[in-house]
Every structure is written in C-alpha cells, then in structure tokens.
Design an enzyme around this catalytic site. Structure first.
Site, short mmCIF file in Angstrom:
data_model
loop_
_atom_site.label_atom_id
_atom_site.label_comp_id
_atom_site.label_asym_id
_atom_site.label_seq_id
_atom_site.Cartn_x
_atom_site.Cartn_y
_atom_site.Cartn_z
N ASP A 164 81.95 61.13 27.99
CA ASP A 164 82.18 61.45 26.57
C ASP A 164 81.85 62.89 26.24
O ASP A 164 82.21 63.38 25.17
CB ASP A 164 81.32 60.53 25.69
CG ASP A 164 81.62 59.07 25.96
OD1 ASP A 164 80.67 58.32 26.28
OD2 ASP A 164 82.81 58.71 25.93
N HIS A 171 73.77 57.58 31.37
CA HIS A 171 74.73 56.49 31.52
C HIS A 171 74.01 55.27 32.08
O HIS A 171 73.04 55.39 32.83
CB HIS A 171 75.85 56.90 32.48
CG HIS A 171 77.04 56.00 32.41
ND1 HIS A 171 77.09 54.79 33.04
CD2 HIS A 171 78.20 56.13 31.74
CE1 HIS A 171 78.25 54.20 32.78
NE2 HIS A 171 78.94 54.99 32.00
#
Ligand code: MLT
Length: 429
Positions: A364, A307
């Site tokens: 996700d 991320h």
C-alpha cells in the site's frame, strides 16, 4: 517428516496427522480434534490456523516470495498482462493465444450493465464512498442474474458468472467515480483492451477525447497484477466463508469488497496517501513524524509499513516503488509526496525502532503515488485494489466450490454468565 504429532491431554495420547504442502509447509490436521478430545483450538485472528488447502497462490513471508500458480510475481509484473494473470489465477494455467483472445472477447461482450443499475446510483448520497457503492452494485448483480444463487451451477454457468463479474466490475467501478464527480457516464468500448477501456471510462469526457497513454496502461496492468491475489488474506477469507454457505459469486465478492474497505486491509492505501498529505501540509518534516510514530503516547501511526505475513520487504512494494519512479519520470511529474514517501522509507529502513519491529513498506505504501500520477483520486484507491483483487477472489471462490468444501463454522470458548433465571423488570435493580 513426521507422519503425525502426538498430543497428550489429561493423561491420554492422541495422534494428529501431519500434512505437508508442495512448498513443504506443514500442518497438524485437527479435523477430528473436538470429537476425539472435546477440545477446540483457539487462535484469535487465525494467525496460526490454515483454513484450507489451495493451489492458487504461494507466499513466503520470511523470504519475501509471492507466486501465482507457481509463477513469480516479478516475472508476471514484467512480462504479462492483467487479463492473462486473471486467466492464470482462475483457470490454473497460462492461456494459449487462442484462449486469451477468447477470454478477452467473452469479457468484452459482457462489459455493459443493465440500465436499471444506473437507477441504483441515484439512491446514493452524492458524497457516498465509492467502496460503499461498489459493494452494493456488485451484490445487485445477484438480483439481475438470480440464477447465480443456485448451489448446483454447471461449469458453464460458473464460467458465465466469472466472465460477467470480470467484465462488469470495471464498468461499475468507473461509473462509481463518474457518478461521484457528477460527470456523464462513459459506456465501455469494445475496441479497447481491459485496462485501456477502464481508463477511458474513468477519464473520457464528451467534450474532449481521452488519449490512451501506453505508459499509463502499462503501469495500471502492473498495479492490478500485483494486487491480483494474496492467499488467505482477510477479504479472500471473507469471500470463501460467505461462498461456503452456497452464496452466489456476486454476493461473496460483495462481502469481500466490504472486508477490503477496512483501513487495516485494503483501505490502507487511501490512509497512506492521506498520511503523506498530512505530513506535506505540516511542512514536510518527515523526522518529526518518524518521532511521533515512535512515541507510544502519540496517536500518529505510519501507514503502509509492516505486514501480517511479510517479515521483511513486501515483494510487491519493491516492484511498485520502481514503477512509481518510472511512471512519474515518464510523465514528467515531480510529486512532492513521492519525496516524502522516500524519506519515510529511508528512515524506516535504517532506524532500529522499525527494523526491530520489521516495519518495512508494504504493497500500500507506494501504490497511491502511482494512482495519483495517473489521475485516480484518493477515495478510489481501494476500489483499484478491489479491481486488482477480483480474479483472486474469483479463483479462491471457484476452488472452494470445486473442492466441495464444507460451510465454514468456527467454534468458540464461552466466557459469559453461567445459567441464571429470568428476572421480571419490576424486580431488577
Ligand atoms: C493483501 O494483499 O491482501 C494484503 O497484503 C493483506 C494480507 O495479505 O493480509
């Protein structure tokens, strides 16, 4: 804390004011830098650049902290509802019972869309991606409500546009799916809560009554809460930049939907599911794909890991992982893709290659497992992300307007040709 920073350029000293946020984040204010020094800053991807001051969401990437208006997402995911969190993000405080009931009632009153919206569906190819349809239809609301384009909207007019968007996006999202499947559209039901109504519009058929399952409604509330805002991510920054030109809320959110669709952003949840299906189709040997991910000559990449801001576990991933286990257990679903996901996660958490690169599962990674379990098809996953992110986009757009922030206009460093004269075509080689 230092009140200012000294910048020495070409032998001259400049003082840059330092500002500190409520969570002790610090910044140099370079608002006057170019006027004072002739220099601009360069920060491709804005990794070190604050675009604004905001009171909506705080995240700490090093500590894995995420709070909406000061409330930890762990508590909101456990105790709140998506509509209550939407109110919190948009208006800045948890609603009283009366405020929440009024917010919910106002939204229920506006869930219908103009019948002409149905005609727009007919213009799309049947295989159109749902995100292409969603962004177009949300932007079309500007055509149905032209007064929303005004830069001088009153508080009441902004609130009406907020309610319309919160109310109509689920209807449009569900109709996008039904249109894609060639199924009859379901009109919203005023007797159902926000998440139940969405599930009804998605999965009900005239030939069979759709039974609302409270466990699925609870899982959907949790998923939407966890996607509701994430400070100045790509799509939110897009909403703010488009909105800073006094574009309407609908046009600004439509632009945000397109940014979210990108596979490096909200499209990643669809990519994760397709990756898990690829591994399953190849025989399910996760160690083979871990090796491929580590091989710089191999194009395979692990989707759903790493991320831009979280330097350890994405706090949302922890909650979604548990929710995935709970939902599949409650529904008695044994999804082989969950086992593949758990093996990949275990490998990533123990393999130095991933640990050194801080490639931990992000929001996700597990969300698609739950969407699949509640019957949502892969191509609709990013639509679900957009539905969750909607209150965050609205809150950020509203904050920007209320703070009367200037139109966004970044500068550049020019690296092209120096001045040269036009050459007529017969003299070009
Ligand atoms: C998001 O929630 O928007 C994604 O994690 C991306 C980001 O924050 O950069």
């Amino acid at each position: 804390m230092a009140e200012s920073a000294e910048l020495i350029l070409d032998g001259k000293s400049y003082s840059l004011p330092v500002i500190e946020g409520t969570e002790h984040e610090k910044a140099f204010d370079i608002g006057k830098l170019r006027d004072q020094t002739g220099y601009v800053t360069l920060d491709s991807g804005y990794k070190n650049t604050g675009a604004t001051k905001s009171a909506i969401t705080f995240l700490d990437g090093e500590e894995g902290i995420l709070r909406y208006r000061g409330y930890p997402i762990e508590q909101l995911a456990e105790k709140s509802s998506f509509l209550e969190v939407a109110y919190l993000l948009i208006y800045g405080a948890l609603p009283t019972q009366a405020e929440l009931e009024d917010f919910s009632h106002q939204i229920t009153k506006h869930t219908l869309v103009h019948e002409d919206v149905r005609k727009i569906f007919d213009g799309f190819p049947s295989a159109a991606h749902p995100m292409a349809i969603l962004s177009s239809l949300i932007c079309s609301l500007t055509a149905f409500y032209p007064e929303s384009v005004s830069p001088d909207l009153s508080k009441e007019e902004i609130d009406l546009n907020v309610i319309r968007l919160m109310a109509k996006m689920p209807t449009i999202a569900a109709w996008t799916y039904k249109n894609n499947m060639g199924h009859p559209l379901n009109y919203p039901r005023n007797d159902l809560d926000f998440c139940s109504n969405f599930l009804y519009m998605m999965f009900s058929f005239p030939t069979e009554k759709y039974e609302i399952d409270s466990r699925i409604v609870s899982a959907l509330n949790k998923l939407l809460i966890l996607h509701a805002d994430h400070e100045q991510n790509c799509s939110t920054s897009t909403v703010r930049l488009v909105g800073s030109a006094n574009a309407s809320l609908y046009g600004s959110v439509s632009a945000g939907i397109n940014a979210l669709w990108g596979p490096l952003h909200g499209g990643a949840n669809q990519e994760v599911l397709e990756m898990l299906q690829e591994i399953q189709k190849d025989g399910g040997d996760t160690s083979k794909f871990i090796a491929k991910a580590k091989d710089k000559n191999d194009s395979f990449r692990l989707m759903g890991f790493g991320h831009r801001v979280y330097k350890n576990f994405d706090p949302r991933a922890k909650i979604i992982k548990k929710a995935a286990d709970d939902v599949l257990a409650a529904l008695g679903i044994d999804d082989p893709l969950l086992k593949i996901a758990q093996e990949l996660e275990q490998a990533a958490l123990t393999d130095q290659y991933f640990i050194e690169r801080k490639l931990y599962p992000n929001v996700d990674f597990y969300s698609g497992i739950i969407y699949r379990a509640i019957g949502i098809p892969t191509e609709m996953f990013t639509v679900m992300f957009a539905l969750g992110r909607l209150p965050g986009w609205i809150a950020q757009w509203k904050e920007m307007r209320e703070n009367k922030e200037p139109i966004g206009r970044p500068r550049q460093i020019y690296t092209g040709e120096l001045e040269r004269d036009y050459v007529s075509i017969e003299n070009r080689n």
